[in-house]
Design a protein around this motif. Structure first.
Motif, mmCIF file in Angstrom:
data_model
loop_
_atom_site.group_PDB
_atom_site.id
_atom_site.type_symbol
_atom_site.label_atom_id
_atom_site.label_comp_id
_atom_site.label_asym_id
_atom_site.label_seq_id
_atom_site.Cartn_x
_atom_site.Cartn_y
_atom_site.Cartn_z
ATOM 1 N N ILE A 104 1.244 5.112 0.406
ATOM 2 C CA ILE A 104 0.479 6.194 1.021
ATOM 3 C C ILE A 104 1.217 7.513 0.869
ATOM 4 C CG2 ILE A 104 -0.640 4.620 2.642
ATOM 5 C CD1 ILE A 104 1.017 5.894 4.866
ATOM 6 N N THR A 133 -4.170 6.828 1.012
ATOM 7 C CA THR A 133 -3.820 5.721 0.124
ATOM 8 C C THR A 133 -3.722 6.201 -1.314
ATOM 9 O OG1 THR A 133 -4.821 4.116 1.608
ATOM 10 C CG2 THR A 133 -4.488 3.428 -0.682
ATOM 11 N N VAL A 170 0.858 -1.179 0.000
ATOM 12 C CA VAL A 170 0.000 0.000 0.000
ATOM 13 C C VAL A 170 0.897 1.233 0.000
ATOM 14 C CG1 VAL A 170 -1.837 1.240 1.204
ATOM 15 C CG2 VAL A 170 -1.761 -1.268 1.283
#
Length: 165
Positions: A43, A117, A41
């Protein structure tokens, strides 16, 4: 078997593990039950820094807190928690330096999902390929496939930073 309630989930944290090898340690290269999919992920840096600036250490440290009660009060109100765990090598053995784990709750968890995100990618095939190379003894080839990781200049005031830097 215990049934989880909504209240159980309201107190759970979403953990960000910036180290690929620490994540492999945690999920057993994607082989542990309910951890068979490994996601990367990406970010926003501003969000990550916000979480660090608003975090509390996940454990009491007399060098950072005046007393255990003060730490407990800070922990209860903090939207994020910082934990420093030993970094891992390709064989998932502990290294002599620490890696950050960042737990998000409440406001931080909502911001993570809704604002911070940038991208999500499935790195399960990569994890399995690297793990297969490690198992076969080809650690040089495994190391060559690791995602690039650079030291992160954490913002001033990041909990526990003075102990690990």
């Amino acid at each position: 078997m215990r049934t989880r309630t909504r209240k159980d989930y309201e107190h759970r944290l979403t953990w960000i593990k910036p180290s690929f090898l620490w994540m492999m340690y945690r999920c057993g290269w994607g082989t542990k039950a309910d951890q068979e999919t490994v996601l990367a992920v990406e970010i926003d840096r501003g969000g990550f820094d916000w979480a660090l600036r608003n975090a509390c250490l996940s454990h009491y440290d007399p060098d950072e807190h005046p007393d255990r009660g003060a730490w407990q009060r800070q922990l209860k109100g903090a939207p994020a928690r910082v934990q420093w765990d030993p970094e891992r090598d390709l064989r998932l053995q502990a290294l002599p330096y620490r890696s950050l784990q960042l737990g998000l709750a409440g406001e931080a968890s909502r911001r993570y999902a809704d604002e911070w995100t940038v991208a999500i990618s499935d790195v399960t095939p990569l994890a399995r390929e690297i793990h297969a190379l490690v198992r076969s003894g080809d650690t040089a080839a495994a190391a060559a496939l690791l995602p690039e990781e650079r030291p992160y200049p954490a913002p001033e005031g990041t909990p526990g930073l003075g102990r690990v830097s």
